[in-house]
Motif scaffolding. Structure first.
Motif, PDB file in Angstrom:
ATOM      1  N   UNK A  39      -6.771 -28.702  -9.224  1.00 27.09           N
ATOM      2  CA  UNK A  39      -5.813 -29.768  -8.930  1.00 27.09           C
ATOM      3  C   UNK A  39      -4.627 -29.243  -8.144  1.00 27.09           C
ATOM      4  N   UNK A  40      -4.088 -28.098  -8.586  1.00 26.40           N
ATOM      5  CA  UNK A  40      -2.931 -27.509  -7.913  1.00 26.40           C
ATOM      6  C   UNK A  40      -3.284 -27.084  -6.491  1.00 26.40           C
ATOM      7  N   UNK A  41      -4.522 -26.577  -6.308  1.00 32.12           N
ATOM      8  CA  UNK A  41      -4.914 -26.073  -5.005  1.00 32.12           C
ATOM      9  C   UNK A  41      -5.081 -27.191  -3.983  1.00 32.12           C
ATOM     10  N   UNK A  42      -5.247 -28.425  -4.456  1.00 33.25           N
ATOM     11  CA  UNK A  42      -5.394 -29.545  -3.529  1.00 33.25           C
ATOM     12  C   UNK A  42      -4.013 -30.005  -3.071  1.00 33.25           C
ATOM     13  N   UNK A  43      -3.481 -29.320  -2.095  1.00 28.51           N
ATOM     14  CA  UNK A  43      -2.165 -29.669  -1.566  1.00 28.51           C
ATOM     15  C   UNK A  43      -2.192 -29.754  -0.040  1.00 28.51           C
ATOM     16  N   UNK A  44      -3.402 -29.836   0.533  1.00 28.48           N
ATOM     17  CA  UNK A  44      -3.532 -29.867   1.985  1.00 28.48           C
ATOM     18  C   UNK A  44      -3.758 -31.280   2.499  1.00 28.48           C
ATOM     19  N   UNK A  45      -3.156 -31.562   3.635  1.00 30.80           N
ATOM     20  CA  UNK A  45      -3.386 -32.820   4.339  1.00 30.80           C
ATOM     21  C   UNK A  45      -4.143 -32.476   5.625  1.00 30.80           C
ATOM     22  N   UNK A  46      -5.346 -33.009   5.758  1.00 33.39           N
ATOM     23  CA  UNK A  46      -6.161 -32.720   6.934  1.00 33.39           C
ATOM     24  C   UNK A  46      -5.909 -33.761   8.013  1.00 33.39           C
ATOM     25  N   UNK A  47      -5.467 -33.300   9.184  1.00 34.04           N
ATOM     26  CA  UNK A  47      -5.343 -34.175  10.351  1.00 34.04           C
ATOM     27  C   UNK A  47      -6.643 -34.080  11.123  1.00 34.04           C
ATOM     28  N   UNK A  48      -7.354 -35.179  11.228  1.00 40.46           N
ATOM     29  CA  UNK A  48      -8.631 -35.128  11.929  1.00 40.46           C
ATOM     30  C   UNK A  48      -8.811 -36.382  12.767  1.00 40.46           C
ATOM     31  N   UNK A  49      -9.831 -36.367  13.611  1.00 42.72           N
ATOM     32  CA  UNK A  49     -10.063 -37.462  14.551  1.00 42.72           C
ATOM     33  C   UNK A  49     -10.708 -36.908  15.806  1.00 42.72           C
ATOM     34  N   UNK A  50     -10.941 -37.789  16.790  1.00 41.76           N
ATOM     35  CA  UNK A  50     -11.568 -37.350  18.034  1.00 41.76           C
ATOM     36  C   UNK A  50     -10.594 -36.530  18.884  1.00 41.76           C
ATOM     37  N   UNK A  51     -11.137 -35.878  19.893  1.00 44.14           N
ATOM     38  CA  UNK A  51     -10.297 -35.128  20.840  1.00 44.14           C
ATOM     39  C   UNK A  51      -9.282 -36.058  21.499  1.00 44.14           C
ATOM     40  N   UNK A  52      -8.096 -35.508  21.771  1.00 46.99           N
ATOM     41  CA  UNK A  52      -7.040 -36.205  22.515  1.00 46.99           C
ATOM     42  C   UNK A  52      -6.480 -37.442  21.797  1.00 46.99           C
ATOM     43  N   UNK A  53      -6.654 -37.493  20.488  1.00 49.11           N
ATOM     44  CA  UNK A  53      -6.085 -38.619  19.740  1.00 49.11           C
ATOM     45  C   UNK A  53      -4.614 -38.380  19.401  1.00 49.11           C
ATOM     46  N   UNK A  54      -4.156 -37.125  19.563  1.00 50.85           N
ATOM     47  CA  UNK A  54      -2.746 -36.805  19.315  1.00 50.85           C
ATOM     48  C   UNK A  54      -2.509 -36.007  18.048  1.00 50.85           C
ATOM     49  N   UNK A  55      -3.553 -35.400  17.506  1.00 54.18           N
ATOM     50  CA  UNK A  55      -3.424 -34.656  16.240  1.00 54.18           C
ATOM     51  C   UNK A  55      -2.478 -33.472  16.347  1.00 54.18           C
ATOM     52  N   UNK A  56      -2.620 -32.677  17.406  1.00 49.63           N
ATOM     53  CA  UNK A  56      -1.810 -31.465  17.523  1.00 49.63           C
ATOM     54  C   UNK A  56      -0.355 -31.789  17.815  1.00 49.63           C
ATOM     55  N   UNK A  57      -0.104 -32.832  18.599  1.00 54.00           N
ATOM     56  CA  UNK A  57       1.269 -33.292  18.828  1.00 54.00           C
ATOM     57  C   UNK A  57       1.886 -33.716  17.493  1.00 54.00           C
ATOM     58  N   UNK A  58       1.106 -34.424  16.708  1.00 46.52           N
ATOM     59  CA  UNK A  58       1.546 -34.870  15.392  1.00 46.52           C
ATOM     60  C   UNK A  58       1.826 -33.676  14.479  1.00 46.52           C
ATOM     61  N   UNK A  59       0.940 -32.701  14.509  1.00 48.95           N
ATOM     62  CA  UNK A  59       1.118 -31.485  13.710  1.00 48.95           C
ATOM     63  C   UNK A  59       2.430 -30.789  14.072  1.00 48.95           C
ATOM     64  N   UNK A  60       2.690 -30.638  15.372  1.00 48.98           N
ATOM     65  CA  UNK A  60       3.907 -29.967  15.822  1.00 48.98           C
ATOM     66  C   UNK A  60       5.152 -30.737  15.404  1.00 48.98           C
ATOM     67  N   UNK A  61       5.076 -32.070  15.434  1.00 49.93           N
ATOM     68  CA  UNK A  61       6.207 -32.888  15.004  1.00 49.93           C
ATOM     69  C   UNK A  61       6.496 -32.683  13.517  1.00 49.93           C
ATOM     70  N   UNK A  62       5.452 -32.695  12.709  1.00 48.90           N
ATOM     71  CA  UNK A  62       5.628 -32.583  11.265  1.00 48.90           C
ATOM     72  C   UNK A  62       6.059 -31.187  10.840  1.00 48.90           C
ATOM     73  N   UNK A  63       5.388 -30.184  11.377  1.00 45.19           N
ATOM     74  CA  UNK A  63       5.608 -28.800  10.924  1.00 45.19           C
ATOM     75  C   UNK A  63       6.784 -28.141  11.618  1.00 45.19           C
ATOM     76  N   UNK A  64       6.913 -28.360  12.927  1.00 43.05           N
ATOM     77  CA  UNK A  64       7.952 -27.668  13.704  1.00 43.05           C
ATOM     78  C   UNK A  64       9.081 -28.588  14.171  1.00 43.05           C
ATOM     79  N   UNK A  65       8.890 -29.901  14.016  1.00 40.73           N
ATOM     80  CA  UNK A  65       9.939 -30.829  14.398  1.00 40.73           C
ATOM     81  C   UNK A  65      10.199 -30.889  15.881  1.00 40.73           C
TER      82      UNK A  65
END
Length: 244
Positions: A39-65
């Motif tokens: 239960x404790x180990x389940x702390x990950x949020x997976x960003x997934x989807x097709x290519x070019x949907x904006x996942x990495x931009x979203x990741x950078x916004x959340x993690x690095x602001x």
């Protein structure tokens, strides 16, 4: 002599009961610790989807602001996201069809939630591929059995041609209805006994609200910029705050 024998048997019986009780307690404790660690180990949020949907931009916004230029990646990105004083591990799963299943399978055991990112400007052109990948996620036994939270994030709402989350939901339900019927027929042809297990929901028409083991939410999003120069992640951040 007979009395001594009875006493010895009684003592032995008492010790046996004590040993059994200790073993039961130890087994219970071990099972509890295993459950708690999972239960404790389940702390990950997976960003997934097709290519070019904006996942990495979203990741950078959340993690690095910050906003970053991105390109199609063949490996995952991972970082910490702090919200409400707690930390979530954000994992950006590559969208390329050659590697996405591999990384999804690798990280799903630690998934607390899944954010399925959709390019809402290309939903009409990519609806079949978007629905197919989503179907595979929703029908995954690990996701259903662990009741993983799923968010369909309708990205790129700053572009006039984008479809809002209500429209995306309707389009996905229609396509998933077709997919469910098709895949059920294929499996029934192979083995009639497994038709039932292939269904996302009972009935002819798929609806997200009818799913019994997985709760699916929809939120509009813009990971790039709005008119005032800032992204619109309010719906996503509100949703993440609920699952911490």
């Amino acid at each position: 002599m007979e009395k001594e024998t009875l006493v010895e048997e009684s003592t032995t019986s008492d010790f046996t009961k004590i040993y059994i009780a200790i073993i039961v307690v130890l087994v219970t404790l071990v099972l509890f610790l295993i459950y708690r660690s999972r239960t404790v180990s389940r702390r990950s949020v997976l960003l997934t989807g097709l290519c070019n949907s904006g996942k990495t931009v979203l990741f950078a916004r959340l993690v690095h602001g910050q906003l970053v230029k991105t390109f199609t990646s063949m490996k995952e990105n991972a970082g910490e996201y702090i919200i409400n004083g707690s930390s979530l591990k954000i994992i950006d799963i590559p969208g390329h069809e050659r590697v996405r299943d591999k990384f999804f399978d690798q990280y799903k055991p630690e998934a607390k939630a899944i954010v399925y990112v959709v390019d809402s400007t290309l939903i009409q052109d990519e609806i079949r591929d978007i629905a197919e990948y989503l179907y595979n996620i929703l029908s995954c036994p690990d996701i259903a059995n662990n009741k993983i939270n799923v968010l369909i994030l309708c990205n790129k709402q700053d572009i006039p041609a984008s479809k809002n989350c209500s429209t995306v939901k309707t389009m996905l339900e229609r396509e998933l209805t077709t997919l469910q019927i098709t895949k059920s027929s294929q499996l029934e042809f192979v083995d009639p006994k497994i038709k039932k297990s292939s269904l996302l929901v009972d009935g002819d028409n798929f609806q997200f609200s009818l799913m019994s083991s997985i709760k699916v939410d929809f939120v509009d999003c813009n990971a790039t910029t709005t008119e005032d120069g800032s992204p619109n992640l309010e719906g996503l951040e509100k949703w993440l705050s609920k699952i911490v």
